[in-house]
Design an enzyme around this catalytic site. Structure first.
Site, PDB file in Angstrom:
ATOM      1  N   THR A  32      69.166  -0.295  39.551  1.00 32.17           N
ATOM      2  CA  THR A  32      67.893  -0.449  38.839  1.00 32.17           C
ATOM      3  C   THR A  32      66.756  -0.521  39.854  1.00 32.17           C
ATOM      4  O   THR A  32      65.598  -0.508  39.492  1.00 32.17           O
ATOM      5  CB  THR A  32      67.907  -1.752  38.009  1.00 32.17           C
ATOM      6  OG1 THR A  32      68.398  -2.797  38.843  1.00 32.17           O
ATOM      7  CG2 THR A  32      68.796  -1.612  36.790  1.00 32.17           C
ATOM      8  N   ASP A  37      78.215   0.475  40.485  1.00 29.09           N
ATOM      9  CA  ASP A  37      77.009   0.040  39.796  1.00 29.09           C
ATOM     10  C   ASP A  37      76.314  -1.026  40.641  1.00 29.09           C
ATOM     11  O   ASP A  37      76.961  -1.691  41.453  1.00 29.09           O
ATOM     12  CB  ASP A  37      77.389  -0.533  38.419  1.00 29.09           C
ATOM     13  CG  ASP A  37      76.206  -0.489  37.459  1.00 29.09           C
ATOM     14  OD1 ASP A  37      75.171   0.116  37.799  1.00 29.09           O
ATOM     15  OD2 ASP A  37      76.316  -1.064  36.350  1.00 29.09           O
TER      16      ASP A  37
END
Ligand code: ADP
Length: 359
Positions: free
Chosen positions: A181, A132
């Site tokens: 993101t 992540d």
């Protein structure tokens, strides 16, 4: 140890200090053990259970089938998009569909080269590794990943000083799933090594309604069709928010109503949580108010917004801005962010007060 979780029990507690410190947590409280169990219970396990993202699912199904037929690991995948849209979930779903296990970690947990080397060496053939916030990997870690991704090998230095030697050591064939993101913050060489790159989209109200009903079923919460639609409409087009809202609304329904989540009950609960009919919370509205009241609608630089609100720039960029952009409340220009006529209308300011010629 840099692995946050193994197998299917994906957890996110250590993943993002950024997400945790966000003032959105005023609405969505910090994750605890109970939240973790809740998360694990409601996460879809198969592609069929995974709602929405239909185009992405279609292309993935083809890649999965092809890899299965060739009996090879799947190409490395990169998923990008705002938090809570299902990147982590999808990684686990894909591993599950491939009949493999997944190890989950996050770039901030891979500070030392040995952290990443340890994980790579511990992988079993065809396993998945999920990283992540992959845009936060440091240079050393990136350089370890390059040969690992390309040739399933890593370079290890043995010895010290002038006697040091670099040995190429094989690692099992694996599939890396990166999530970020901010796809733009990924270095070119790293991005180029992913065979499959996909953006996750915000969800439609219908898709989110489906997700809310599914979660309500798992939670044994009674909800009407209208109730589910109301929760979906006020959840920023984001499954994580819809699910968490549902949990809070279920409590409210139990205490203040007869336990059934109708549209009226959902609306009252969300009013109490200070989430408005577009799903905007206090910070969203503060951002818009700042643009309108202090800067005549903008443009205003992201740093100025962050300082004025006492928020982290990254939190504004990653958590708040994407939905405000998507819902059309702000626009992005080279000189900064501007409030749109919809933002004026929504907050009750006369649209005539918008600076002339800016829209
Ligand atoms: P991200 O990794 O993008 O931040 P997650 O994968 O952690 O998002 O998803 C957040 C939550 O939303 C998960 O707990 C999952 O239950 C739910 N969720 C996400 N995507 C879907 C989907 N497509 N269908 C059903 N539930 C979903």
């Amino acid at each position: 140890m840099a692995i946050i979780s193994e197998g299917e029990s994906l957890q996110k507690s250590d993943i993002s200090d950024n997400k945790k410190n966000s003032s959105r947590e005023a609405v969505l409280p910090a994750e605890n053990e109970f939240d973790m169990n809740f998360e694990n219970n409601i996460r879809p396990k198969t592609l069929d259970e995974y709602i929405g993202q239909s185009q992405l699912k279609e292309t993935l199904k083809i890649s999965l089938e092809a890899a299965q037929k060739r009996n090879e690991p799947l190409d490395h995948l990169l998923f990008y998009g705002p938090p809570g849209l299902g990147k982590t979930t999808l990684a686990a779903v894909i591993a599950n569909e491939m009949g493999s296990r997944i190890k989950t970690t996050a770039a901030p947990a891979l500070e030392r080269p040995r952290d990443l080397i340890g994980i790579l060496m511990s992988l079993k053939p065809n396993e998945f590794l999920f990283i992540d916030e992959i845009h936060r990997l440091n240079k050393l870690a990136e350089e370890i990943l390059y040969p690992a991704m390309e040739d399933f090998s890593i370079d290890r230095t043995i010895g010290k000083g002038h006697t040091a030697k670099t040995l190429r050591v094989p690692v099992p064939k694996f599939t890396l799933v990166g999530a970020t993101t901010k796809a733009g913050s990924l270095s070119g060489p790293l991005r180029d090594r992913f065979g499959i790159v996909h953006r996750l989209e915000f969800y439609t109200k219908e898709e989110l309604t489906f997700i809310v009903k599914r979660t309500a079923g798992i939670l044994n919460a009674k909800i009407t069709e209208d109730g589910a639609y109301t929760v979906a409409s006020r959840s920023r087009a984001t499954p994580r928010i819809a699910n968490r809202m549902l949990k809070r609304i279920r409590d409210y329904a139990q205490v203040k109503a007869d336990g059934i989540i109708t549209s009226e009950v959902a609306n009252s609960a969300m009013d109490l949580l200070k989430v408005d009919k577009f799903g905007l919370d206090i910070t969203d509205r503060e951002i818009l108010k700042l643009l309108i009241e202090k800067y005549d609608g903008g443009p205003v630089g992201i740093e100025t917004i962050a300082v004025a609100l006492g928020e982290d720039v990254r939190t504004i960029e990653d958590v708040y801005e994407p939905y405000l952009l998507q819902a059309g409340f702000i626009s992005r220009t080279p000189r900064g962010r501007k409030a749109s006529p919809e933002a004026y209308r929504h907050l009750g300011y006369p649209v005539s007060s918008i600076q002339k010629g800016l829209f």
